[in-house]
Design an enzyme around this catalytic site. Structure first.
Site, PDB file in Angstrom:
ATOM      1  N   HIS A  88       0.820  -1.204   0.000  1.00 16.80           N
ATOM      2  CA  HIS A  88       0.000   0.000   0.000  1.00 16.80           C
ATOM      3  C   HIS A  88       0.860   1.263   0.000  1.00 16.80           C
ATOM      4  O   HIS A  88       2.090   1.189   0.094  1.00 16.80           O
ATOM      5  CB  HIS A  88      -0.958  -0.012   1.191  1.00 16.80           C
ATOM      6  CG  HIS A  88      -0.274  -0.133   2.512  1.00 16.80           C
ATOM      7  ND1 HIS A  88      -0.101  -1.331   3.155  1.00 16.80           N
ATOM      8  CD2 HIS A  88       0.299   0.808   3.303  1.00 16.80           C
ATOM      9  CE1 HIS A  88       0.545  -1.134   4.287  1.00 16.80           C
ATOM     10  NE2 HIS A  88       0.800   0.149   4.404  1.00 16.80           N
ATOM     11  N   TYR A 105      -3.364   3.538   2.114  1.00 14.97           N
ATOM     12  CA  TYR A 105      -4.411   3.276   1.112  1.00 14.97           C
ATOM     13  C   TYR A 105      -3.854   2.360   0.016  1.00 14.97           C
ATOM     14  O   TYR A 105      -2.677   2.434  -0.328  1.00 14.97           O
ATOM     15  CB  TYR A 105      -4.926   4.585   0.493  1.00 14.97           C
ATOM     16  CG  TYR A 105      -5.658   5.428   1.517  1.00 14.97           C
ATOM     17  CD1 TYR A 105      -6.973   5.165   1.851  1.00 14.97           C
ATOM     18  CD2 TYR A 105      -4.992   6.442   2.210  1.00 14.97           C
ATOM     19  CE1 TYR A 105      -7.632   5.885   2.839  1.00 14.97           C
ATOM     20  CE2 TYR A 105      -5.647   7.171   3.204  1.00 14.97           C
ATOM     21  CZ  TYR A 105      -6.963   6.880   3.506  1.00 14.97           C
ATOM     22  OH  TYR A 105      -7.606   7.585   4.489  1.00 14.97           O
ATOM     23  N   THR A 106      -4.738   1.502  -0.492  1.00 20.13           N
ATOM     24  CA  THR A 106      -4.349   0.557  -1.558  1.00 20.13           C
ATOM     25  C   THR A 106      -5.039   0.983  -2.848  1.00 20.13           C
ATOM     26  O   THR A 106      -6.268   1.045  -2.884  1.00 20.13           O
ATOM     27  CB  THR A 106      -4.816  -0.869  -1.195  1.00 20.13           C
ATOM     28  OG1 THR A 106      -4.408  -1.153   0.135  1.00 20.13           O
ATOM     29  CG2 THR A 106      -4.234  -1.897  -2.146  1.00 20.13           C
ATOM     30  N   CYS A 243      -9.017  -7.937   6.164  1.00 21.06           N
ATOM     31  CA  CYS A 243      -8.912  -6.493   6.056  1.00 21.06           C
ATOM     32  C   CYS A 243     -10.207  -5.890   6.566  1.00 21.06           C
ATOM     33  O   CYS A 243     -11.280  -6.248   6.081  1.00 21.06           O
ATOM     34  CB  CYS A 243      -8.666  -6.078   4.608  1.00 21.06           C
ATOM     35  SG  CYS A 243      -8.311  -4.338   4.453  1.00 21.06           S
TER      36      CYS A 243
HETATM   37  C1  FAD Z   1      -3.272  -1.607   4.316  1.00 22.55           C
HETATM   38  C2  FAD Z   1      -4.474  -0.692   4.385  1.00 22.55           C
HETATM   39  C3  FAD Z   1      -5.041  -0.245   3.217  1.00 22.55           C
HETATM   40  C4  FAD Z   1      -6.165   0.577   3.257  1.00 22.55           C
HETATM   41  N1  FAD Z   1      -6.733   0.960   2.087  1.00 22.55           N
HETATM   42  C5  FAD Z   1      -7.875   1.684   2.104  1.00 22.55           C
HETATM   43  C6  FAD Z   1      -8.539   2.029   0.877  1.00 22.55           C
HETATM   44  O1  FAD Z   1      -8.083   1.702  -0.228  1.00 22.55           O
HETATM   45  N2  FAD Z   1      -9.681   2.748   0.971  1.00 22.55           N
HETATM   46  C7  FAD Z   1     -10.224   3.149   2.178  1.00 22.55           C
HETATM   47  O2  FAD Z   1     -11.286   3.769   2.202  1.00 22.55           O
HETATM   48  N3  FAD Z   1      -9.585   2.845   3.345  1.00 22.55           N
HETATM   49  C8  FAD Z   1      -8.438   2.144   3.340  1.00 22.55           C
HETATM   50  N4  FAD Z   1      -7.815   1.854   4.516  1.00 22.55           N
HETATM   51  C9  FAD Z   1      -8.289   2.538   5.759  1.00 22.55           C
HETATM   52  C10 FAD Z   1      -7.594   3.927   5.855  1.00 22.55           C
HETATM   53  O3  FAD Z   1      -6.199   3.774   6.059  1.00 22.55           O
HETATM   54  C11 FAD Z   1      -8.104   4.796   7.019  1.00 22.55           C
HETATM   55  O4  FAD Z   1      -8.083   4.063   8.206  1.00 22.55           O
HETATM   56  C12 FAD Z   1      -9.504   5.340   6.765  1.00 22.55           C
HETATM   57  O5  FAD Z   1      -9.529   6.107   5.576  1.00 22.55           O
HETATM   58  C13 FAD Z   1      -9.976   6.214   7.934  1.00 22.55           C
HETATM   59  O6  FAD Z   1      -9.045   7.232   8.134  1.00 22.55           O
HETATM   60  P1  FAD Z   1      -9.489   8.653   8.703  1.00 22.55           P
HETATM   61  O7  FAD Z   1      -8.254   9.412   9.057  1.00 22.55           O
HETATM   62  O8  FAD Z   1     -10.468   9.317   7.785  1.00 22.55           O
HETATM   63  O9  FAD Z   1     -10.302   8.260   9.988  1.00 22.55           O
HETATM   64  P2  FAD Z   1      -9.751   8.252  11.541  1.00 22.55           P
HETATM   65  O10 FAD Z   1      -9.495   9.644  11.993  1.00 22.55           O
HETATM   66  O11 FAD Z   1      -8.611   7.305  11.631  1.00 22.55           O
HETATM   67  O12 FAD Z   1     -11.034   7.698  12.212  1.00 22.55           O
HETATM   68  C14 FAD Z   1     -11.393   6.311  12.084  1.00 22.55           C
HETATM   69  C15 FAD Z   1     -12.832   6.120  12.524  1.00 22.55           C
HETATM   70  O13 FAD Z   1     -13.063   6.694  13.791  1.00 22.55           O
HETATM   71  C16 FAD Z   1     -14.151   7.621  13.712  1.00 22.55           C
HETATM   72  N5  FAD Z   1     -13.841   8.790  14.540  1.00 22.55           N
HETATM   73  C17 FAD Z   1     -12.741   9.558  14.437  1.00 22.55           C
HETATM   74  N6  FAD Z   1     -12.786  10.544  15.331  1.00 22.55           N
HETATM   75  C18 FAD Z   1     -13.949  10.392  16.017  1.00 22.55           C
HETATM   76  C19 FAD Z   1     -14.574  11.076  17.084  1.00 22.55           C
HETATM   77  N7  FAD Z   1     -14.019  12.155  17.618  1.00 22.55           N
HETATM   78  N8  FAD Z   1     -15.768  10.625  17.528  1.00 22.55           N
HETATM   79  C20 FAD Z   1     -16.338   9.532  16.979  1.00 22.55           C
HETATM   80  N9  FAD Z   1     -15.791   8.827  15.986  1.00 22.55           N
HETATM   81  C21 FAD Z   1     -14.626   9.259  15.511  1.00 22.55           C
HETATM   82  C22 FAD Z   1     -14.241   8.012  12.264  1.00 22.55           C
HETATM   83  O14 FAD Z   1     -15.542   8.430  11.906  1.00 22.55           O
HETATM   84  C23 FAD Z   1     -13.870   6.743  11.593  1.00 22.55           C
HETATM   85  O15 FAD Z   1     -14.985   5.880  11.541  1.00 22.55           O
HETATM   86  C24 FAD Z   1      -6.708   1.009   4.503  1.00 22.55           C
HETATM   87  C25 FAD Z   1      -6.126   0.572   5.691  1.00 22.55           C
HETATM   88  C26 FAD Z   1      -5.032  -0.291   5.632  1.00 22.55           C
HETATM   89  C27 FAD Z   1      -4.440  -0.785   6.932  1.00 22.55           C
END
Ligand code: FAD
Length: 269
Positions: A88, A105-106, A243
């Site tokens: 990724h 992200y992948t 995943c």
């Molecule tokens: C190897 C790998 C590949 C991936 N590839 C993809 C991909 O291709 N596409 C994809 O969509 N994702 C992918 N992901 C997931 C991606 O990396 C993120 O974790 C995802 O996009 C969420 O990140 P974020 O910073 O938006 O959310 P974060 O800030 O990390 O929050 C995660 C969750 O917590 C909730 N949250 C955050 N803060 C609060 C709060 N204050 N109160 C209540 N809830 C809260 C958010 O609503 C969300 O549901 C991948 C993950 C891995 C490990």
């Protein structure tokens, strides 16, 4: 000899100036092509594992109520992103407090795709990177670094996931795909097309928390029974890749352990 060549060229230009101009243009194009082919140092792949580099967003497609496809343009139309299957890319951005946010992200495009890299990303209202991505427009840039990840796929390595386009790869793929509702299923049409194109080699089973009336797939959370029924039983050439959100991954690990899949036959992204 030189003067006879000059005379010949001058006669030619005089007799047929347009033809001569076209010949000169063709020669110039050929010369440019030769120079481009011979030009050293033009990178063929984009990613650098040591440093973040910006990529410009060239298109955004809305796929579902909370999911978008982000298409980024590579610096050269002939360039590939340079990401082995199963690995990724890390995105880096500043959150609303100015702090660095790193998220993996992948891409949905494979490494043969020239000139662009595409991601399908689910956007969470409170997610840090989601908020950055939601505000991005065409022409904005995201910092990216990679390849990252411990998993790299080799043809016929295990029945883990297939490079379906590789006719020499005989890997069979069974996907158990859990979602909250039918609207949340990403790339459903593409998955169905793969099933049709590769009968007996690629199967998807959908499980929904909230299933509509008449739903043919599973209902509720993915259960141990579902895994037993939908996955090949443990064997030396079987590998299960997980995943998803951590609570779901932990539950799946418990079921897979209980069903007898060895530690090294399981991989969590
Ligand atoms: C190897 C790998 C590949 C991936 N590839 C993809 C991909 O291709 N596409 C994809 O969509 N994702 C992918 N992901 C997931 C991606 O990396 C993120 O974790 C995802 O996009 C969420 O990140 P974020 O910073 O938006 O959310 P974060 O800030 O990390 O929050 C995660 C969750 O917590 C909730 N949250 C955050 N803060 C609060 C709060 N204050 N109160 C209540 N809830 C809260 C958010 O609503 C969300 O549901 C991948 C993950 C891995 C490990």
């Amino acid at each position: 000899m030189a003067s006879s060549l000059e005379e010949h060229l001058s006669d030619l230009l005089h007799d047929n100036p347009l033809g001569m101009a076209a010949a000169v243009a063709v020669l110039a194009v050929l010369l440019l092509l030769v120079m481009r082919l011979a030009a050293p140092g033009k990178p063929k792949t984009f990613l650098d594992p040591q440093q973040f580099q910006p990529l410009t967003l060239s298109r955004i497609d809305t796929l579902t109520h909370n999911t978008k496809r982000f298409v980024f343009k590579l610096p050269d139309p002939r360039m590939r992103v340079g990401l082995p299957t199963g690995q990724h890319i890390t995105f880096l951005a500043k959150d609303s407090d100015g702090k660095d946010v790193y998220r993996p992200y992948t891409p949905v495009t494979d490494d043969d795709t020239p000139g662009a890299v595409e991601f399908v990303i689910k956007l969470y209202e409170q997610g840090k990177m989601s908020q950055v991505l939601s505000k991005m427009g065409v022409g904005d840039a995201m910092l990216m670094k990679g390849p990252r990840g411990r998993f790299s796929y080799k043809r016929n390595m295990k029945r883990a996931f297939a490079i379906l386009k590789d006719p020499a790869d005989t890997t069979k793929v069974s996907v158990v795909f859990g979602n909250l509702s039918e609207e949340d299923i990403l790339l459903r049409r593409e998955l169905e097309e793969l099933e049709q194109q590769h009968p007996g080699r690629f199967k998807v089973y959908h499980v929904l928390n909230k299933a509509p009336e008449g739903w043919q797939g599973g209902v509720g959370f993915i259960s141990k029974d579902t895994l037993q029924q939908r996955l090949p039983p443990p064997a030396d050439d079987v590998m299960v890749l997980r995943c998803g959100p951590k609570p779901m991954n932990d539950a799946m690990k418990g079921y897979l352990d209980a069903l007898g899949y060895a530690e090294d036959a399981q991989f969590e992204f």
